[in-house]
Design an enzyme around this catalytic site. Structure first.
Site, mmCIF file in Angstrom:
data_model
loop_
_atom_site.group_PDB
_atom_site.id
_atom_site.type_symbol
_atom_site.label_atom_id
_atom_site.label_comp_id
_atom_site.label_asym_id
_atom_site.label_seq_id
_atom_site.Cartn_x
_atom_site.Cartn_y
_atom_site.Cartn_z
ATOM 1 C CE1 TYR A 1 0.651 0.185 4.469
ATOM 2 C CE2 TYR A 1 -1.630 -0.379 4.808
ATOM 3 C CZ TYR A 1 -0.397 -0.111 5.317
ATOM 4 O OH TYR A 1 -0.199 -0.128 6.663
ATOM 5 C CD GLU A 2 -0.598 5.291 1.638
ATOM 6 O OE1 GLU A 2 -0.469 6.095 0.710
ATOM 7 O OE2 GLU A 2 -1.636 5.196 2.316
ATOM 8 N N GLY A 3 1.708 2.723 -2.608
ATOM 9 C CA GLY A 3 2.667 2.535 -3.704
ATOM 10 C C GLY A 3 3.580 1.367 -3.435
ATOM 11 C CD GLN B 1 6.979 4.186 -2.710
ATOM 12 O OE1 GLN B 1 7.576 5.261 -2.662
ATOM 13 N NE2 GLN B 1 5.678 4.099 -2.580
#
Lengths: 597, 597
Positions: free
Chosen positions: B438-440, B445
């Site tokens: 999650y969050e990329g 990243q």
């Protein structure tokens, strides 16, 4: 996820890479095992695994086993699947004919175990553990014991377990406490608690035959004071019918990370009647045969995790749309490109493929040595035994660790969806996590490899295998297309020898050096071993293409996966070499009290 | 497992390594934040995390969230813990004073988030997501919007969510489909389905304020046509009281691998009333601030996994007896030695310690830049912003991946017991697995780091950080005891630059080269970044010892962990360098159709 048996690749390894038919012809008992028989067996197993077992895999995980007052109920559908499994004769494949087995080569049952295990890991634990108990009785039981137990175990009517671990004694079996006290009739009363007993209690069979490690009164301390006992769940009358319930009861089942449809039992022996099997105080020696085979079985489970992850990831990577390829739009009619266009996704897919197919090749290769050890003779048998000694800890640790890596890539390819149960990818990670722990942890395998096998044989076992690889390199050194594999292989073989000598010398100064280097050495060995098998597979593929195959996609994929392996996975060895070069001091210099937070 | 806050190490990083007190003095709004205030806050948070949250961690996992007809009930004890959390003022620490916040530095709330998250990851998701919604409204809301929502969100009376993901659109937000249709009164009707909404529905607060990404009619395709809306679960009347239920309903909660006490919701918006926040079609830009902070929050979660695993492993490794040390018996009065004597176990413990403490140092270091970006000014602010741009994707991906590795070591140290739920080690693996997604994802990243940040800035962002490290090396080049760290650091800095140029050149020929190298480049960057922080920590420890500390065990452990890091973890960079050198071809040469089994 619906499993599909990778029959094309299974046949590639068995027929094209290893020429199993010729191998079987070298062993009189197996000479009738021809390609037709093999293929029909593979197809039968594939159909059963796909249609009966795969559909129960996720539901079995969600439901788990139920425990109620000493009784264990397996998840919905398991009982019927087990019945079908027995009717197809699968429990009996490699057991001896005298007791109803089909006396098939171990290498054949390995293929079937792979399919069963990939489709449903938890299910495979029930017959899997039985197999260990059958083998123990076959090898060490008296005729009376064989007559009493084997036939019903071979048909699957009864199952078996291996009761080794105690709460305080896992890897270190020398400190087990379960006691065996002799009765006047020659039997023993077994008292103690065993934990982590797979299939210790369940509802699939009428009886469960436990093989139990325990200590006789006055037995020497440590591993030299352990004996082996047969302890049936239900006593068996002289006529073979079932009698009274024995005093062995399942106290509870574990709540665990994965393989939730496999019952992992605490077994309480409260003066249960047991029968000595094998010589007194030689229980651990009697277990060695079984343990090696169990380790091979666990190594295969590493392959199943990689295969399962690859199948799931591949389907998703071709289907899921996200972003555009950096080199330009690939699917102009869609809102985004399928994620298989992205190099990072391909890296994960190819890693899974390289481990699944490379691992399969390694396991089938090893299983052929098991055939020869079991039924061959002379120098070939001795050589096979030595190869197995060396390669079993490598296969067990390396393939279960790479299986876990591949499973984690499975979650990652799915992004956030990988974390959700419905896709099956997270279950695969949870299921396969056990494989790096049971049948000896990765760290235990590493010590076995470096300490007992390699250094313990003064390098002889390693030299055998290096020679096999060198011979392969020599034979194909003039093949231009093989140079890309043979050159790095030769370089790594030399490095393997150098590493071994260096550690051997360090160990003469500091015995901890072996423990410090062992895990890195094992990984190094694993990557080189798989490099050898990938080179061999590339050669087979090149030959097929040169001969004008109609399946060029399959063979090109083999060559490209081999190239990927050499370019992207084999370089991991450089880190292990560097880690070994910095020695054991960085582990040992910290005092125990300084370990704090 | 009972969590214990690592207060000694937290203070080491905040006071001794980063001298937070001096840092706060450079920012007028924070100049009153002195060491005493910090320590009292840390101790309050530690006590709450240990006593209120840690006991609910395993029970929350076992119970999970309950879904019933659109309503979600959190596990037993969560409601009370949340109430206590609010009473202590924790939701409000870094929020603005105007709306009831305490306007504390982000770096301080990072420390508290670490403790809360290590004690109970699932619990931390509820206030964690609120924080993102609060920030969005603080930065982009109108005064009326701020007045309506902020105060109750800051006190924790209401919570918030971020509704981004749709079933077909995860990383690729450009393809979301949720629609926003204007009403006559200036509000919008929001229609669509969002998935993976953490804290989307629960029983902890009276209202939930959703921040929703949606498309206006006729909005441009892709990321340039996305707007941001506030959608309250319950409508808010003019006087601030609660009105009717809005048409947003939780359709179901996900069954998932971990963080089971955190509700992950499917949210159905069926013409729900929403209010535009920020400019039309600029929704993604408005989200960037929040996304960076959320990535930092996730990076901290990687540290929590490593810390939790280390604490659990350490206790077990000192307690569990198995085998004797290879160099001879260490605990003659026991049946076997504690497993902490074995190098392979120490390898796992030191790896966990190096990642936990190194990761903590990195996250606190980063969080100080966040303070400066938020409240500083001029050149310092710009520099901090650039450092954050570079280091955020490194921290997010590297620390979550190493957190997962550390968690897996936690299972491994426990052997078979690690697979059993009661010890907490397997839950840690399951919980932390989400952080790499999650969050990329890690892969996203990596592309952000190499493509947008490093190459996108023509190397400027990297040059900034390299200069910081070079300056450190230069300052301490005459310190003999630092040579062991500074020499390899300089070597790796040069390699970092070379790698970057090489990839930059490859990319001019083939744009896929960036995607092919990105993940390896990210790991390389992560190991070098942590090496810098370990060198700095070693320096602080050496100084303390030279000055005659009374805590020499603590400081020697720091130096030895730094030495371990350089000897055993930093060498992993060699593999990444080699992998990058073989280019993108091994990923791309296989045709999509050849990917098969």
């Amino acid at each position: 996820m619906q499993y599909k048996a990778p029959l094309r690749d299974i046949k590639f390894v068995m027929h094209e890479l290893l020429d199993s038919e010729s191998h079987y012809k070298t062993i009189p008992e197996f000479e009738d095992t021809d390609r037709e028989l093999m293929d029909s067996l593979f197809e039968m197993a594939a159909s059963f695994a796909e249609n009966e077992l795969s559909p129960l895999n996720q539901s079995g995980d969600a439901e788990g086993c139920h425990f109620n007052n000493g009784e264990v109920t397996t998840p919905k559908g398991f009982k019927e699947a087990y019945k079908a499994f027995c009717e197809l004769g699968f429990p009996a494949l490699s057991a001896e004919e005298a007791f109803g087995g089909q006396n098939m080569p171990f290498s054949l049952s390995t293929v079937i175990n792979e399919m069963v295990g990939t489709a449903n890991w938890s299910f495979s634990m029930y017959p899997g553990l039985s197999h260990g108990a059958i083998q123990t009785i076959e090898h060490h039981g008296t005729d009376a014991q064989k007559n009493t137990y084997l036939e019903k175990m071979v048909t699957g009517e009864w199952s078996g377990t291996m009761c080794l671990t105690e709460a305080h004694a896992g890897s270190d079996l020398g400190i087990i406490r379960t006691k065996a006290e002799p009765n006047d009739d020659g039997s023993y009363n077994i008292t103690g608690q065993k934990i982590f007993i797979s299939a210790g209690e369940h509802d699939l069979t009428d009886n469960i035959i436990h093989i139990v490690l325990a200590r006789l009164p006055g037995a020497p301390a440590g591993t030299k004071g352990i004996s082996l006992f047969i302890v049936p769940k239900v006593m068996v009358n002289e006529d073979g019918s079932l009698g009274d319930r024995n005093k062995v009861v399942c106290g509870s089942i574990e709540h665990k990370m994965g393989i939730k449809a496999s019952s992992t039992c605490v077994m309480n022996f409260d003066g249960a009647v047991g029968y000595l099997i094998g010589p007194e105080n030689r229980g651990l020696q009697c277990m060695f045969t079984f343990m090696n085979v169990a380790r091979i079985g666990t190594a295969v489970q590493g392959v199943t995790a990689a295969e399962y992850a690859f199948q799931g990831s591949l389907a998703y990577a071709k289907d899921r749309l996200a972003m555009r390829a950096l080199s330009g739009v690939k699917a102009p009619d869609k809102v985004a490109d399928p994620i298989i266009v992205h190099p990072a996704v391909r890296n994960m897919l190819l890693t899974q493929k390289a481990f699944a197919e490379g691992g399969r090749a390694l396991m089938y290769y090893l299983s052929h040595f098991v055939d020869t050890v079991a039924k061959g003779n002379g120098a070939e048998q001795e050589f096979a035994d030595q190869m197995l000694s060396l390669l079993t800890p490598i296969a067990k640790a390396f393939l279960t660790e790479t299986g876990l890596e591949a499973a984690n890539h499975g979650v990652q390819v799915y992004g956030g969806h990988g974390f959700i149960s419905e896709w099956g990818m997270e279950q695969n990670v949870r299921d396969t996590r056990i494989a790096c722990l049971y049948e000896g942890t990765t760290e235990i395998q590493a010590l076995d490899l470096l300490g007992r096998k390699v250094l313990g044989s003064q390098g002889k076992l390693l030299a055998n295998f290096v020679q096999v690889i060198e011979q392969f390199c020599e034979e194909h050194k003039d093949n231009d297309e093989m140079g890309q594999f043979i050159r790095p292989l030769i370089k790594h073989l030399k490095e393997w020898g150098d590493l071994t000598s260096r550690i051997g010398m360090q160990a003469t100064e500091n015995p901890e050096a072996v423990g410090g280097a062992a895990v890195d050495y094992l990984y190094f060995s694993g990557y080189v071993t798989l490099a050898y098998l990938w080179a061999r597979m590339a050669l087979v593929a090149q030959t097929a293409i040169a001969e004008g195959t109609t399946e060029s996609a399959f063979y090109y994929a083999k060559i490209k996966t081999a190239q990927f392996y050499y370019a992207k996975l084999l370089p991991r060895t450089t880190t292990y070499v560097q880690r070994i070069s910095t020695g054991v001091e960085p582990y040992m210099s910290m005092d125990v009290e300084q370990f704090a937070f």
